[in-house]
Write an enzyme that holds these catalytic residues in place. Structure first.
Site, mmCIF file in Angstrom:
data_model
loop_
_atom_site.group_PDB
_atom_site.id
_atom_site.type_symbol
_atom_site.label_atom_id
_atom_site.label_comp_id
_atom_site.label_asym_id
_atom_site.label_seq_id
_atom_site.Cartn_x
_atom_site.Cartn_y
_atom_site.Cartn_z
ATOM 1 N N ARG A 239 0.852 -0.685 -0.440
ATOM 2 C CA ARG A 239 -0.076 0.052 -0.259
ATOM 3 C C ARG A 239 1.015 1.200 -0.622
ATOM 4 O O ARG A 239 1.787 1.376 0.573
ATOM 5 C CB ARG A 239 -1.365 -0.173 1.357
ATOM 6 C CG ARG A 239 -2.473 -0.984 1.137
ATOM 7 C CD ARG A 239 -3.335 -0.513 -0.036
ATOM 8 N NE ARG A 239 -4.443 -1.274 0.385
ATOM 9 C CZ ARG A 239 -4.480 -2.751 -0.812
ATOM 10 N NH1 ARG A 239 -3.591 -3.007 -1.821
ATOM 11 N NH2 ARG A 239 -5.722 -3.092 -0.370
ATOM 12 N N GLU A 268 -2.970 7.204 -3.783
ATOM 13 C CA GLU A 268 -3.923 7.206 -4.699
ATOM 14 C C GLU A 268 -4.856 7.538 -5.787
ATOM 15 O O GLU A 268 -6.325 7.079 -4.768
ATOM 16 C CB GLU A 268 -4.181 5.569 -4.652
ATOM 17 C CG GLU A 268 -3.861 4.729 -6.593
ATOM 18 C CD GLU A 268 -3.196 3.171 -5.424
ATOM 19 O OE1 GLU A 268 -2.363 2.626 -4.587
ATOM 20 O OE2 GLU A 268 -4.027 3.128 -5.857
ATOM 21 N N HIS A 286 -1.123 0.502 -9.796
ATOM 22 C CA HIS A 286 -1.931 -0.877 -8.854
ATOM 23 C C HIS A 286 -2.697 -1.884 -9.976
ATOM 24 O O HIS A 286 -3.647 -2.200 -9.799
ATOM 25 C CB HIS A 286 -3.329 -0.312 -8.318
ATOM 26 C CG HIS A 286 -3.223 -0.575 -7.231
ATOM 27 N ND1 HIS A 286 -4.003 -0.329 -5.571
ATOM 28 C CD2 HIS A 286 -3.302 -2.067 -6.956
ATOM 29 C CE1 HIS A 286 -3.989 -1.081 -4.552
ATOM 30 N NE2 HIS A 286 -3.378 -2.298 -5.053
HETATM 31 C C1 GLV Z 1 -4.831 -5.572 -3.795
HETATM 32 O O1 GLV Z 1 -3.992 -4.225 -4.042
HETATM 33 C C2 GLV Z 1 -5.672 -5.851 -2.798
HETATM 34 O O2 GLV Z 1 -5.585 -5.476 -1.212
HETATM 35 O O3 GLV Z 1 -6.046 -7.091 -3.250
#
Ligand code: GLV
Length: 321
Positions: A239, A268, A286
């Protein structure tokens, strides 16, 4: 008896929607743009279940709009977008999608390790630029990963999957985790535990696989970059806010570290403008779990969680933390 009402706050694969339709009456937001709060709240008013995405914030405001909700099924393994305590206080079950995205995310982390160490983003930009180029002995030299040390921060399922892949590339793997994993697992993965400071100081590549919590906020900050070697590389598929993005820009600009590969960002989808100007950082939007198979499996798992709770059974993958 009336069928339960299930609200899906964003587009998810049909595989999941079909299972949800067996479990209740489904209303789904069908647009790639985020659902407007007013539309969402109107739909939540009589919802028994919500299927949410990591771009949704499930907080008191969300829960106030959903007085009869029994389950929030996040289609993601990370659940930092959900106020789990607020859900618990209201008796709302929270579920996530662990396991099914482990391989896809680990693959992407390795892709970023290779992209950042071998300067693949730069190479791609060069060819696309139309500038003349020619093979050269000293052209765009990167660094080998074979025989180098990978430091994993976080040794859950994804960290372990990255360790297995990295060993196959000839990397030595060390890790740091809140709690040390058991000795048999360390042996089978061929990894050794290090305190974070030592891991940062001795790793050629540092890859982040920890959840985002108040404890991991800016875990990798200016001090962490100072500890890292000036030829080290940082990879983040966890993250964004685990890294102090402004400090990362400074570290990359000043050569405090050599390069970075990022799939996630502090704010983000905004990306620090300083990152956009640097050649020594690879920037992905992402994509960790972004394969057809994985997204199907995530949607199906979320739907099975909803179906279980609505039927009065235990969810498959509840969030307990
Ligand atoms: C993606 O970032 C997730 O947490 O599934």
């Amino acid at each position: 008896m009336s069928r339960p009402r299930i609200v899906v706050t964003g587009r998810i694969p049909d595989a999941g929607l079909e299972l949800l339709r067996d479990a209740g009456d489904v209303w789904a937001w069908d647009d790639d743009e985020p659902i407007p709060a007013a539309v969402r709240d109107e739909q939540l008013a009589d919802a028994d279940a919500a299927v949410t995405l990591l771009t949704d914030r499930v907080d008191d405001a969300f829960l106030d709009a959903a007085p009869s909700i029994r389950v929030v099924a996040n289609v993601a393994v990370g659940y930092n977008n959900i106020d789990v305590d607020a859900c618990r206080r209201r008796g709302v079950t929270v579920t996530n999608t662990p396991g099914v995205l482990t391989a896809a995310t680990a693959d992407l982390a390795i892709a970023l390790v290779l992209m950042a160490t071998r300067r693949l983003g730069e190479g791609e930009r060069l060819v696309r630029s139309g500038e003349p180029w020619q093979w050269g002995m000293f052209m765009m030299l990167g660094r080998s990963i074979n025989g180098r040390r990978l430091g994993l921060v976080g040794m859950g399922a994804i960290g372990q999957a990255v360790a297995r892949r990295a060993s196959a590339f000839g990397m030595e793997v060390v890790y740091h985790n809140r709690s040390r994993v058991d000795a048999a697992l360390e042996r089978s993965l061929g990894v050794s535990y290090l305190p974070l400071e030592e891991l940062l100081a001795s790793s050629d590549v540092v890859s982040l696989h920890c959840p985002y919590t108040s404890e991991t906020h800016h875990l990798i900050d200016a001090t962490a970059f100072e500890r890292m070697a000036d030829d080290a590389v940082l990879v983040n598929t966890a993250r964004g806010p685990v890294v102090d993005e402004a400090a990362l820009v400074t570290a990359l600009q000043n050569g405090t570290i050599a390069a970075a590969g990022l799939d996630v960002y502090e704010d983000e989808p905004a990306v620090h403008p300083g990152l956009l100007e640097l050649d020594n950082v690879v920037l992905l939007p992402h994509l960790g779990s972004a394969t057809v198979e994985t997204r199907d499996a995530m949607a199906e798992l979320a739907a099975r969680n909803v179906a279980a709770v609505l039927a009065g059974r235990a969810p498959i993958s509840p969030v307990t933390g």
